[in-house]
Scaffold this motif. Structure first.
Motif, PDB file in Angstrom:
ATOM      1  N   VAL A 205      57.283  53.049 -20.333  1.00  0.00           N
ATOM      2  CA  VAL A 205      57.148  54.491 -20.105  1.00  0.00           C
ATOM      3  C   VAL A 205      58.351  55.034 -19.351  1.00  0.00           C
ATOM      4  CG1 VAL A 205      55.774  56.281 -18.979  1.00  0.00           C
ATOM      5  CG2 VAL A 205      54.647  54.463 -20.248  1.00  0.00           C
ATOM      6  N   SER A 206      58.785  54.348 -18.306  1.00  0.00           N
ATOM      7  CA  SER A 206      59.940  54.807 -17.528  1.00  0.00           C
ATOM      8  C   SER A 206      61.215  54.239 -18.136  1.00  0.00           C
ATOM      9  CB  SER A 206      59.831  54.335 -16.079  1.00  0.00           C
ATOM     10  OG  SER A 206      58.674  54.861 -15.492  1.00  0.00           O
ATOM     11  N   LEU A 207      62.183  55.127 -18.394  1.00  0.00           N
ATOM     12  CA  LEU A 207      63.439  54.681 -18.987  1.00  0.00           C
ATOM     13  C   LEU A 207      64.617  55.077 -18.107  1.00  0.00           C
ATOM     14  CD1 LEU A 207      62.662  55.557 -22.704  1.00  0.00           C
ATOM     15  CD2 LEU A 207      62.452  53.349 -21.547  1.00  0.00           C
ATOM     16  N   SER A 208      65.746  54.445 -18.326  1.00  0.00           N
ATOM     17  CA  SER A 208      66.881  54.585 -17.425  1.00  0.00           C
ATOM     18  C   SER A 208      67.562  55.951 -17.460  1.00  0.00           C
ATOM     19  CB  SER A 208      67.923  53.498 -17.708  1.00  0.00           C
ATOM     20  OG  SER A 208      68.450  53.652 -19.001  1.00  0.00           O
ATOM     21  N   ASP A 209      67.365  56.728 -18.503  1.00  0.00           N
ATOM     22  CA  ASP A 209      68.042  58.026 -18.584  1.00  0.00           C
ATOM     23  C   ASP A 209      67.216  59.162 -17.985  1.00  0.00           C
ATOM     24  OD1 ASP A 209      66.068  58.147 -20.502  1.00  0.00           O
ATOM     25  OD2 ASP A 209      67.355  58.950 -22.082  1.00  0.00           O
ATOM     26  N   GLY A 210      66.119  58.808 -17.318  1.00  0.00           N
ATOM     27  CA  GLY A 210      65.251  59.838 -16.757  1.00  0.00           C
ATOM     28  C   GLY A 210      64.228  60.314 -17.761  1.00  0.00           C
ATOM     29  N   GLY A 211      64.397  59.922 -19.021  1.00  0.00           N
ATOM     30  CA  GLY A 211      63.415  60.247 -20.046  1.00  0.00           C
ATOM     31  C   GLY A 211      62.256  59.273 -19.934  1.00  0.00           C
ATOM     32  N   ASN A 212      61.350  59.344 -20.891  1.00  0.00           N
ATOM     33  CA  ASN A 212      60.243  58.405 -20.824  1.00  0.00           C
ATOM     34  C   ASN A 212      59.781  57.980 -22.209  1.00  0.00           C
ATOM     35  OD1 ASN A 212      58.143  60.233 -21.752  1.00  0.00           O
ATOM     36  ND2 ASN A 212      58.360  61.240 -19.766  1.00  0.00           N
ATOM     37  N   GLY A 213      58.956  56.957 -22.197  1.00  0.00           N
ATOM     38  CA  GLY A 213      58.445  56.399 -23.427  1.00  0.00           C
ATOM     39  C   GLY A 213      57.581  57.358 -24.222  1.00  0.00           C
ATOM     40  N   ILE A 214      57.060  58.378 -23.576  1.00  0.00           N
ATOM     41  CA  ILE A 214      56.259  59.370 -24.300  1.00  0.00           C
ATOM     42  C   ILE A 214      57.137  60.114 -25.309  1.00  0.00           C
ATOM     43  CG2 ILE A 214      54.911  61.489 -24.067  1.00  0.00           C
ATOM     44  CD1 ILE A 214      53.885  60.279 -21.378  1.00  0.00           C
ATOM     45  N   ASP A 215      58.376  60.422 -24.899  1.00  0.00           N
ATOM     46  CA  ASP A 215      59.313  61.058 -25.830  1.00  0.00           C
ATOM     47  C   ASP A 215      59.600  60.133 -27.008  1.00  0.00           C
ATOM     48  OD1 ASP A 215      59.549  63.274 -24.088  1.00  0.00           O
ATOM     49  OD2 ASP A 215      61.171  62.290 -22.981  1.00  0.00           O
ATOM     50  N   VAL A 216      59.757  58.849 -26.730  1.00  0.00           N
ATOM     51  CA  VAL A 216      59.994  57.863 -27.785  1.00  0.00           C
ATOM     52  C   VAL A 216      58.767  57.788 -28.695  1.00  0.00           C
ATOM     53  CG1 VAL A 216      60.455  55.432 -28.286  1.00  0.00           C
ATOM     54  CG2 VAL A 216      61.597  56.539 -26.354  1.00  0.00           C
ATOM     55  N   ALA A 217      57.582  57.793 -28.091  1.00  0.00           N
ATOM     56  CA  ALA A 217      56.340  57.706 -28.870  1.00  0.00           C
ATOM     57  C   ALA A 217      56.193  58.907 -29.801  1.00  0.00           C
ATOM     58  CB  ALA A 217      55.136  57.601 -27.934  1.00  0.00           C
ATOM     59  N   GLN A 218      56.558  60.076 -29.331  1.00  0.00           N
ATOM     60  CA  GLN A 218      56.479  61.269 -30.177  1.00  0.00           C
ATOM     61  C   GLN A 218      57.428  61.161 -31.363  1.00  0.00           C
ATOM     62  OE1 GLN A 218      57.184  64.151 -27.079  1.00  0.00           O
ATOM     63  NE2 GLN A 218      54.991  64.507 -26.769  1.00  0.00           N
ATOM     64  N   ALA A 219      58.637  60.650 -31.119  1.00  0.00           N
ATOM     65  CA  ALA A 219      59.603  60.470 -32.207  1.00  0.00           C
ATOM     66  C   ALA A 219      59.122  59.404 -33.186  1.00  0.00           C
ATOM     67  CB  ALA A 219      60.966  60.102 -31.643  1.00  0.00           C
ATOM     68  N   ALA A 220      58.565  58.317 -32.667  1.00  0.00           N
ATOM     69  CA  ALA A 220      58.053  57.245 -33.536  1.00  0.00           C
ATOM     70  C   ALA A 220      56.890  57.753 -34.372  1.00  0.00           C
ATOM     71  CB  ALA A 220      57.632  56.043 -32.691  1.00  0.00           C
ATOM     72  N   LYS A 221      56.001  58.504 -33.744  1.00  0.00           N
ATOM     73  CA  LYS A 221      54.848  59.045 -34.478  1.00  0.00           C
ATOM     74  C   LYS A 221      55.307  59.975 -35.601  1.00  0.00           C
ATOM     75  CE  LYS A 221      50.400  61.175 -34.023  1.00  0.00           C
ATOM     76  NZ  LYS A 221      49.210  61.120 -33.268  1.00  0.00           N
ATOM     77  N   ALA A 222      56.320  60.785 -35.333  1.00  0.00           N
ATOM     78  CA  ALA A 222      56.842  61.693 -36.352  1.00  0.00           C
ATOM     79  C   ALA A 222      57.402  60.922 -37.548  1.00  0.00           C
ATOM     80  CB  ALA A 222      57.923  62.595 -35.752  1.00  0.00           C
ATOM     81  N   ARG A 223      57.891  59.714 -37.321  1.00  0.00           N
ATOM     82  CA  ARG A 223      58.428  58.874 -38.397  1.00  0.00           C
ATOM     83  C   ARG A 223      57.357  57.982 -39.016  1.00  0.00           C
ATOM     84  NH1 ARG A 223      63.432  58.263 -39.542  1.00  0.00           N
ATOM     85  NH2 ARG A 223      63.142  56.131 -40.246  1.00  0.00           N
ATOM     86  N   GLY A 224      56.165  57.980 -38.425  1.00  0.00           N
ATOM     87  CA  GLY A 224      55.104  57.116 -38.938  1.00  0.00           C
ATOM     88  C   GLY A 224      55.246  55.670 -38.495  1.00  0.00           C
ATOM     89  N   THR A 225      55.970  55.443 -37.419  1.00  0.00           N
ATOM     90  CA  THR A 225      56.191  54.095 -36.897  1.00  0.00           C
ATOM     91  C   THR A 225      55.239  53.847 -35.730  1.00  0.00           C
ATOM     92  OG1 THR A 225      58.545  54.251 -37.475  1.00  0.00           O
ATOM     93  CG2 THR A 225      57.907  52.504 -35.950  1.00  0.00           C
TER      94      THR A 225
END
Length: 140
Positions: A62-82
């Motif tokens: 969930v916590s990532l080094s750029d101050g972003g988080n895994g939730i942003d990654v999860a949203q992108a993955a979900k949009a791709r169906g991954t």
């Protein structure tokens, strides 16, 4: 073959982890188990870019080094169906809407591999026989 192993649905895995030792360990454990790690990244931007290379599963902290988080990654993955499995100390509140499950840190190598096998079974509509400690799978 009666006792042969079934074909995996998950073969290519994207690791999104900001702790270098955890990322390194996961990469080697997964490689030794026959998975192909498409990339190991620690920022949201790199994770979103790596999704373009195709992955069957994303393992994301969930916590990532750029101050972003895994939730942003999860949203992108979900949009791709991954499908995405959070691997984190604290599962996000809205994880159920974004991920197939959460694996709580700390986890053993055996638990990580068992969690991926459980996700593989769930994605194939099979019953998960035995989930490892710390794994929570969400209903589809």
């Amino acid at each position: 073959m009666i006792f042969g192993r079934r074909k995996r649905r998950i073969e290519r895995i994207l690791i999104v982890e900001d702790e270098p030792l955890v990322a390194f360990d996961n990469e080697h454990v997964l490689g030794d188990a026959g998975y192909r790690v498409v990339a190991t990244v620690d920022t949201v931007a790199d994770a979103v870019a790596a999704l373009e290379d195709g992955a069957d599963l994303v393992l994301a902290d969930v916590s990532l080094s750029d101050g972003g988080n895994g939730i942003d990654v999860a949203q992108a993955a979900k949009a791709r169906g991954t499908p995405l499995l959070f691997v984190t100390g604290a599962c996000p509140v809205d994880a159920q809407a974004l991920a197939v499950g959460c694996l709580a840190k700390p986890y053993s190598q055996r638990d990580l591999l068992a969690a991926i096998e459980a996700v593989d079974a769930r994605l194939g509509g099979e019953r998960v026989r035995r989930a490892p400690p710390g794994l929570t799978l969400f209903e589809a």
